[in-house]
Design a protein around this motif. Structure first.
Motif, mmCIF file in Angstrom:
data_model
loop_
_atom_site.group_PDB
_atom_site.id
_atom_site.type_symbol
_atom_site.label_atom_id
_atom_site.label_comp_id
_atom_site.label_asym_id
_atom_site.label_seq_id
_atom_site.Cartn_x
_atom_site.Cartn_y
_atom_site.Cartn_z
ATOM 1 N N MET A 188 18.453 38.048 36.552
ATOM 2 C CA MET A 188 17.989 37.205 35.445
ATOM 3 C C MET A 188 18.843 37.451 34.204
ATOM 4 O O MET A 188 19.189 36.516 33.488
ATOM 5 C CB MET A 188 16.509 37.511 35.178
ATOM 6 C CG MET A 188 15.863 36.602 34.165
ATOM 7 S SD MET A 188 15.831 34.882 34.662
ATOM 8 C CE MET A 188 16.817 34.122 33.401
ATOM 9 N N ASP A 210 24.720 48.574 33.583
ATOM 10 C CA ASP A 210 24.191 48.342 34.937
ATOM 11 C C ASP A 210 24.915 49.276 35.898
ATOM 12 O O ASP A 210 26.133 49.194 36.047
ATOM 13 C CB ASP A 210 24.415 46.865 35.329
ATOM 14 C CG ASP A 210 23.633 46.479 36.586
ATOM 15 O OD1 ASP A 210 23.621 47.263 37.553
ATOM 16 O OD2 ASP A 210 23.046 45.378 36.598
ATOM 17 N N PHE A 268 16.080 44.997 34.033
ATOM 18 C CA PHE A 268 15.911 45.584 35.371
ATOM 19 C C PHE A 268 14.524 45.271 35.900
ATOM 20 O O PHE A 268 13.757 44.530 35.284
ATOM 21 C CB PHE A 268 16.183 47.101 35.347
ATOM 22 C CG PHE A 268 15.668 47.804 34.119
ATOM 23 C CD1 PHE A 268 14.317 47.824 33.830
ATOM 24 C CD2 PHE A 268 16.551 48.424 33.227
ATOM 25 C CE1 PHE A 268 13.836 48.453 32.702
ATOM 26 C CE2 PHE A 268 16.073 49.061 32.078
ATOM 27 C CZ PHE A 268 14.719 49.078 31.830
ATOM 28 N N GLN A 274 11.117 49.864 37.461
ATOM 29 C CA GLN A 274 12.130 50.841 37.040
ATOM 30 C C GLN A 274 11.931 51.296 35.598
ATOM 31 O O GLN A 274 12.627 52.217 35.156
ATOM 32 C CB GLN A 274 13.527 50.227 37.154
ATOM 33 C CG GLN A 274 13.938 49.896 38.570
ATOM 34 C CD GLN A 274 15.314 49.256 38.576
ATOM 35 O OE1 GLN A 274 15.522 48.193 38.012
ATOM 36 N NE2 GLN A 274 16.263 49.917 39.208
HETATM 37 N N1 LIG Z 1 14.608 36.426 39.137
HETATM 38 C C1 LIG Z 1 13.977 35.616 38.292
HETATM 39 O O1 LIG Z 1 13.991 34.384 38.456
HETATM 40 C C2 LIG Z 1 13.258 36.190 37.106
HETATM 41 C C3 LIG Z 1 13.205 37.547 36.892
HETATM 42 N N2 LIG Z 1 12.567 38.052 35.792
HETATM 43 C C4 LIG Z 1 12.580 39.495 35.541
HETATM 44 O O2 LIG Z 1 13.932 39.899 35.509
HETATM 45 C C5 LIG Z 1 14.019 41.251 35.903
HETATM 46 C C6 LIG Z 1 15.129 41.425 36.913
HETATM 47 O O3 LIG Z 1 14.817 40.665 38.064
HETATM 48 P P1 LIG Z 1 15.994 40.027 38.919
HETATM 49 O O4 LIG Z 1 17.062 39.521 38.010
HETATM 50 O O5 LIG Z 1 15.357 39.101 39.873
HETATM 51 O O6 LIG Z 1 16.537 41.317 39.693
HETATM 52 P P2 LIG Z 1 18.018 41.690 40.119
HETATM 53 O O7 LIG Z 1 17.862 42.743 41.167
HETATM 54 O O8 LIG Z 1 18.811 40.465 40.435
HETATM 55 O O9 LIG Z 1 18.630 42.329 38.794
HETATM 56 C C7 LIG Z 1 18.297 43.603 38.361
HETATM 57 C C8 LIG Z 1 19.561 44.260 37.833
HETATM 58 O O10 LIG Z 1 19.207 45.536 37.301
HETATM 59 C C9 LIG Z 1 20.242 46.444 37.646
HETATM 60 N N3 LIG Z 1 19.732 47.807 37.513
HETATM 61 C C10 LIG Z 1 19.176 48.582 38.467
HETATM 62 N N4 LIG Z 1 18.854 49.780 37.938
HETATM 63 C C11 LIG Z 1 19.202 49.748 36.638
HETATM 64 C C12 LIG Z 1 19.106 50.690 35.574
HETATM 65 N N5 LIG Z 1 18.559 51.893 35.743
HETATM 66 N N6 LIG Z 1 19.581 50.331 34.362
HETATM 67 C C13 LIG Z 1 20.121 49.108 34.172
HETATM 68 N N7 LIG Z 1 20.216 48.168 35.139
HETATM 69 C C14 LIG Z 1 19.769 48.500 36.352
HETATM 70 C C15 LIG Z 1 20.633 46.020 39.042
HETATM 71 O O11 LIG Z 1 21.907 46.542 39.408
HETATM 72 C C16 LIG Z 1 20.614 44.510 38.911
HETATM 73 O O12 LIG Z 1 21.858 43.999 38.495
HETATM 74 C C17 LIG Z 1 12.653 41.659 36.439
HETATM 75 O O13 LIG Z 1 12.036 42.493 35.492
HETATM 76 C C18 LIG Z 1 11.916 40.335 36.607
HETATM 77 O O14 LIG Z 1 10.553 40.476 36.369
HETATM 78 C C19 LIG Z 1 11.992 37.236 34.859
HETATM 79 C C20 LIG Z 1 12.017 35.887 35.010
HETATM 80 C C21 LIG Z 1 12.618 35.245 36.165
#
Ligand SMILES: NC(=O)C1=CN([C@@H]2O[C@H](COP(=O)(O)OP(=O)(O)OC[C@H]3O[C@@H](n4cnc5c(N)ncnc54)[C@H](O)[C@@H]3O)[C@@H](O)[C@H]2O)C=CC1
Ligand SMILES: O=C(O)[C@@H]1CCC=N1
Length: 256
Positions: free
Chosen positions: A1, A23, A53, A57
């Motif tokens: 996201m 990241d 994240f 986490q």
């Molecule tokens: N996917 C979606 O459509 C939406 C997601 N969200 C929120 O966005 C957040 C991320 O979800 P996604 O993007 O789907 O997941 P994702 O897995 O695609 O992205 C998460 C990112 O965080 C990184 N990461 C892992 N550990 C970390 C750390 N300790 N410090 C910094 N970065 C770290 C990962 O390498 C990855 O690039 C969640 O909190 C979710 O609730 C909110 C709205 C929509």
């Protein structure tokens, strides 16, 4: 996201040099954007910090970020099911904390964005400016609405994709080649959404406009509407996603 938001900001003309991505796993960042594997220990606090994240986490990942958040920092969080109270406990120094609920269409400047937060008018105006390249942002009147907006704006694309897929599957089941059904279903939804976005009429009115009396559309709508089927299905879908967001909020609070 976070990557989708970054893409939207870059497409909106913000200089890549103004972004730092922290990241540990991301393969690469867009040209000009600084990519760090961990939060810099000696950096000055940032003007804006976006948490991107997974919600689970937060408890482990917050500590190295805390020094980057000062009295001058606006902290943004896209974490589903993590409330302002939990964020404030972890980042006590932040000037303002704002929860942001977009979806992946932020990359194209086409995301609905729910906002709720603390902070003065200047902070809110700053957040409005930041959201402008990403889509249509709306402040919510209470944080209790964020669970539902997470279901609608955040999870919503998945529900629509499931419907597009179901339309194509249905057409394939009834005789069209699957690849042709996929193409036609997607083009139909793209055009219908664009038309609805440009129309002064509500989607409910538009559905009735498509339906000629005694024609094909009415026959189909009668199936969707029988015993309130489509309305009940959508309400149940949103309720399940909303309730999971509320449950995640309790889990995040318990983790601290
Ligand atoms: N996917 C979606 O459509 C939406 C997601 N969200 C929120 O966005 C957040 C991320 O979800 P996604 O993007 O789907 O997941 P994702 O897995 O695609 O992205 C998460 C990112 O965080 C990184 N990461 C892992 N550990 C970390 C750390 N300790 N410090 C910094 N970065 C770290 C990962 O390498 C990855 O690039 C969640 O909190 C979710 O609730 C909110 C709205 C929509
Ligand atoms: O499924 C999730 O939990 C996240 C929040 C909204 C969209 N994706």
């Amino acid at each position: 996201m976070g990557g989708a938001m970054l893409a939207g900001w870059l497409a909106g003309g913000i200089a890549p040099e103004s972004f730092t991505v922290v990241d540990p796993y991301l393969a690469e960042a867009p040209a000009g954007v600084t990519l760090l594997r961990e939060a810099p220990a000696d950096a000055a606090p940032f003007d804006v910090v976006l948490l991107g994240f997974k919600p689970q986490q937060l408890a482990d990942s917050a500590a190295p970020i805390v020094p980057l958040v000062s009295e001058g920092t606006v902290l943004l969080s896209v974490l589903a099911g993590v409330d302002l109270e939990t964020l404030r406990r972890l980042f006590p120094a932040a000037r303002a904390i704002v929860r942001v609920m977009p979806n992946l269409a932020a990359a194209m400047g086409k995301s609905p964005i729910g906002l709720v937060g603390e902070g003065d008018a200047a902070s809110r105006a700053e957040v409005d400016g930041l959201m402008a390249p990403l889509g249509q942002a709306e402040w919510l009147t209470g944080e209790d609405r964020m669970d539902l907006v997470t279901a609608l704006a955040g999870s919503g694309p998945a529900f629509v994709y499931r419907m597009i897929d179901a339309l194509a599957s249905g057409a394939a089941e009834l005789g069209l080649p699957r690849d042709q059904a996929d193409r036609l279903a997607l083009a139909m939804v793209e055009g219908a959404a664009a038309l609805a976005a440009a129309s002064p009429n509500s989607p409910g009115e538009l559905a009735d406009r498509v339906a000629s009396p005694g024609g094909t559309t009415r026959a189909g709508l009668d199936v969707l509407d029988a015993e309130g089927r489509i309305a009940a299905l959508m309400t149940d879908t949103l309720r399940a996603a909303r309730d999971r967001s509320a449950e995640m909020t309790r889990e995040a609070r318990a983790r601290g």
